[in-house]
Design an enzyme around this catalytic site. Structure first.
Site, PDB file in Angstrom:
ATOM      1  N   LYS A 141       0.861  -1.177   0.000  1.00 45.60           N
ATOM      2  CA  LYS A 141       0.000   0.000   0.000  1.00 45.60           C
ATOM      3  C   LYS A 141       0.904   1.236   0.000  1.00 45.60           C
ATOM      4  O   LYS A 141       1.402   1.658   1.044  1.00 45.60           O
ATOM      5  CB  LYS A 141      -0.916  -0.010   1.228  1.00 45.60           C
ATOM      6  CG  LYS A 141      -1.965   1.098   1.217  1.00 45.60           C
ATOM      7  CD  LYS A 141      -1.449   2.335   1.915  1.00 45.60           C
ATOM      8  CE  LYS A 141      -2.344   3.540   1.669  1.00 45.60           C
ATOM      9  NZ  LYS A 141      -1.651   4.811   1.961  1.00 45.60           N
ATOM     10  N   GLU A 164       9.139   1.316  11.269  1.00 44.96           N
ATOM     11  CA  GLU A 164      10.218   2.299  11.161  1.00 44.96           C
ATOM     12  C   GLU A 164       9.536   3.654  11.238  1.00 44.96           C
ATOM     13  O   GLU A 164       8.900   4.101  10.277  1.00 44.96           O
ATOM     14  CB  GLU A 164      10.985   2.099   9.846  1.00 44.96           C
ATOM     15  CG  GLU A 164      12.328   2.777   9.816  1.00 44.96           C
ATOM     16  CD  GLU A 164      12.248   4.160   9.204  1.00 44.96           C
ATOM     17  OE1 GLU A 164      12.190   5.136   9.989  1.00 44.96           O
ATOM     18  OE2 GLU A 164      12.212   4.258   7.974  1.00 44.96           O
ATOM     19  N   CYS A 167      13.439  10.351   7.646  1.00 47.52           N
ATOM     20  CA  CYS A 167      13.267  10.034   9.066  1.00 47.52           C
ATOM     21  C   CYS A 167      14.569  10.116   9.835  1.00 47.52           C
ATOM     22  O   CYS A 167      14.553  10.162  11.072  1.00 47.52           O
ATOM     23  CB  CYS A 167      12.633   8.655   9.223  1.00 47.52           C
ATOM     24  SG  CYS A 167      13.452   7.398   8.228  1.00 47.52           S
ATOM     25  N   GLU A 216       9.539  16.353  15.366  1.00 45.50           N
ATOM     26  CA  GLU A 216      10.202  16.161  14.072  1.00 45.50           C
ATOM     27  C   GLU A 216       9.725  17.217  13.080  1.00 45.50           C
ATOM     28  O   GLU A 216       8.540  17.312  12.774  1.00 45.50           O
ATOM     29  CB  GLU A 216       9.898  14.755  13.540  1.00 45.50           C
ATOM     30  CG  GLU A 216      10.714  14.369  12.335  1.00 45.50           C
ATOM     31  CD  GLU A 216      10.481  12.920  11.926  1.00 45.50           C
ATOM     32  OE1 GLU A 216      11.382  12.325  11.316  1.00 45.50           O
ATOM     33  OE2 GLU A 216       9.394  12.385  12.217  1.00 45.50           O
TER      34      GLU A 216
END
Length: 489
Positions: free
Chosen positions: A189, A264, A298, A384
Site C-alpha cells: 500500500k 520504522e 526520518c 520532528e
C-alpha cells in the site's frame, strides 16, 4: 499540463511504466466502484495522472491473491527466488532514468537525488537476491541419545507493506526485497501522494518473471486498506514506515490477529558538533544530514547541537553553505532544495540566521532556514520538523550534549562530529539511538541494519537482519531416530 511535464509523462507512458491501475493477482485493475484520485506534481500543482482509488474490497482480493501465491512461491528453491529478484534488479537499473523522472514528477525531489534513490532502492533487491540463499537453520544437541532437534526457518506468510511518500521506491524495495527472498508474498500500500513509482516497480517485477500474486499493489482509501490488512487472518506480517502516531495505531490493530510487526517510525535526530571537530567535515556532514531530500527523511538531523567553543564559527560557515542551496522545480539543474515551528521558536527567543519563510516560488516551497539561540523546550527541538529547517543549540560539556540528545521519545538516528577517538566510543555508546554516524551525514546502506529504539520503532530493515523480520523458527523434534545418523551422513 505544461509542455515539459507532458513530454516526460509521454516518455514514461511509451516505456510502459506509467501505470494507473492497481495490481492484483498479476492483473491491472480499476477500483471496483470506478473511483480515481489525482496525483499531483508538488512543484507545480499540475495533475500528473488519475489512479484507481481502491478500498477494502480490492485489498481483500489482493490478500487472497497473495495467500494463494504463497503456497507456490514459498515452495520454490532459494536459488529460483534469487534469480527472479536478480532479474528485477537488472530491470530497475535498466530503467533508472525513467524511474528517476517519475519520482521527481510525483515526489518533487531533484532529479539527481531521484536517480540516486533508484540506485539505492535497487541495491536492496540485489542484496536480498543474494541473501535468499543464506537462510540457515540449526541443529541443537539433543538431551537423549534417540532424539534429534532441528530449527528450520520458514517464511511467515503474506506481508502487508505500508510505505510513505518521501522515498517512493526505496521504502518499498527495502521491505519487499527481504519478504520475497524469504518466500513471503506481499500486498503493498504506497502513499496516495506517490503511487506511480510503486506501480512502475511492480510492472518491472512482472517483467522479471515474479509470478502473479506474489507482488500486489493497492492504493487509495488508506483507512479502509489498512483495516483490511490488519483484520485479515491471512496477513501474518505488517511492515510500515511512517509517523509514530500511525505506527501505534497499526501496532494496536495488529494485536487482534497477533501479527508480526516491524515499524520504522519518526525520529528527532541530534547532530552533535564538538569543539575538536574538523569544521569543514562537520559543516558538510550536517548539511547532508539535514537537507537531504529537503529535510524530509526520518533520519534527518532535527537538532544541531554545537559546543560553545566552535558555535559561532560553525553557525557562520553552516549558514553560508545553506545559502548556496538552490530552490526550484526538481527538474532544474543544480536544484538541491525544493511555519508553525519557526514561529514558535522565534517567539521564544530564537534568531533567524537564514530563511524563515515560504519561498517566493510559492506552492510547497519553503526557504532553507537556519535558526540560532534555539532552546530544548521549543517545538522545533521537541518534534520532528520534516522540512528544511536547521535549529542550532549550544552546549558546554559532553555530558550535557548526551543529555540533550537523549531527551526525546525518539531514537532512530544520531550524528557526532569529533576527532577524539575515545570520545567517539563514549558518546556513541551513550546515545539512545539505533544508528549513529561519526563524522558522516549519510549513514543508510543496504548492507547494515536500519531501525530505531524507544518510540522510533521495532525491528530492522536492510542487512542480513532484515531477513529475520519475515521468518519464523520451526522447532523440529524427532524421536526414535534409529537410522537418522545414516541419513545425515
Amino acid at each position: 499540463m505544461s509542455v515539459g511535464m507532458k513530454s516526460v509523462t509521454d516518455r514514461l507512458r511509451d516505456s510502459g511504466l506509467l501505470r494507473t491501475q492497481g495490481l492484483i493477482g498479476g492483473k491491472w485493475i480499476d477500483a471496483y466502484d470506478g473511483k480515481t484520485l489525482e496525483v499531483h506534481n508538488p512543484a507545480t500543482g499540475e495533475v500528473i495522472a488519475n489512479v484507481s482509488c481502491m478500498g477494502g474490497k480490492e485489498t481483500k482480493d489482493a490478500i487472497s491473491s497473495a495467500f494463494d501465491a504463497f503456497n507456490s512461491w514459498s515452495k520454490l528453491t532459494a536459488a529460483e527466488r534469487s534469480k527472479g529478484l536478480r532479474k528485477w534488479y537488472d530491470l530497475l537499473m535498466a530503467h533508472k532514468e525513467e524511474l528517476g523522472q517519475l519520482i521527481t514528477l510525483e515526489q518533487g525531489k531533484p532529479l539527481k537525488e531521484a536517480v540516486g534513490e533508484v540506485d539505492y532502492g535497487a541495491k536492496f533487491i540485489e542484496f536480498y537476491a543474494e541473501e535468499a540463499k543464506r537462510v540457515y537453520g540449526e541443529i541443537i544437541p539433543a538431551t537423549l541419545p534417540d532424539r534429534r532437534l532441528f530449527v528450520l526457518k520458514q517464511p511467515v506468510g503474506v506481508a502487508g507493506a505500508i510505505t510513505p511518500w518521501n522515498f517512493p521506491l526505496a521504502m518499498i524495495t527495502r521491505k519487499v526485497g527481504p519478504a520475497l527472498a524469504c518466500g513471503c508474498t506481499v500486498v503493498v500500500k504506497p502513499s496516495e501522494f506517490t503511487p506511480l513509482t510503486a506501480l512502475a516497480a511492480a510492472e518491472l517485477a512482472l517483467q522479471a518473471g515474479i509470478p502473479p500474486g506474489v507482488v500486489n499493489v493497492v492504493m487509495g482509501n488508506a483507512p479502509d486498506i489498512g483495516d483490511a490488512l490488519l483484520t485479515s487472518p491471512q496477513v501474518r506480517k505488517i511492515t510500515f514506515t511512517g509517523s509514530t502516531a500511525v505506527g501505534k495505531k497499526l501496532m494496536a490493530g495488529a494485536a487482534g490477529t497477533v501479527k508480526k510487526v516491524s515499524l520504522e517510525l519518526g525520529g528527532n535526530a541530534p547532530c552533535i558538533v564538538f569543539d575538536d571537530a574538523d569544521l569543514n567535515v562537520a559543516v558538510n556532514g550536517a548539511l547532508a544530514a539535514k537537507f537531504r531530500n529537503s529535510g524530509q527523511t526520518c533520519v534527518c538531523a532535527n537538532r544541531v547541537l554545537v559546543q560553545e567553543g566552535i558555535y559561532e564559527k560553525f553557525a557562520d560557515a553552516f549558514s553560508k553553505a545553506v545559502k548556496n542551496l538552490k530552490v526550484g522545480d526538481g527538474f532544474g539543474e543544480g536544484v538541491v532544495q525544493v511555519e508553525t515551528f519557526v514561529e514558535d521558536a522565534v517567539s521564544k527567543g530564537a534568531k533567524v540566521l537564514l530563511g524563515g519563510r515560504r519561498h517566493s516560488l510559492g506552492m510547497t516551497f519553503y526557504e532553507p532556514t537556519v535558526l540560532s539561540n534555539v532552546k530544548s523546550e521549543m517545538l522545533v527541538s521537541r518534534e520532528e520538523v520534516f522540512g528544511p529547517v536547521a535549529p542550532l543549540l549550544c552546549f558546554k560539556t559532553e555530558e550535557e550534549a548526551i543529555h540533550m540528545a537523549n531527551d526525546t521519545n525518539a531514537g532512530l538516528a544520531a550524528y557526532i562530529f569529533t576527532n577524539n577517538l575515545q570520545r567517539t566510543w563514549r558518546v556513541s555508546e551513550a546515545l539512545e539511538y539505533g544508528l549513529v554516524g561519526v563524522n558522516e551525514g549519510l549513514i543508510s546502506t543496504e548492507v547494515a541494519p536500519f531501525g530505531g529504539v524507544k518510540q522510533s520503532g521495532l525491528g530492522r530493515e536492510g542487512s542480513k537482519y532484515g531477513m529475520d523480520e519475515f521468518l519464523e523458527e520451526l522447532h523440529l523434534f524427532i524421536t526414535d531416530a534409529t537410522n537418522l545418523n545414516d541419513l545425515l551422513l
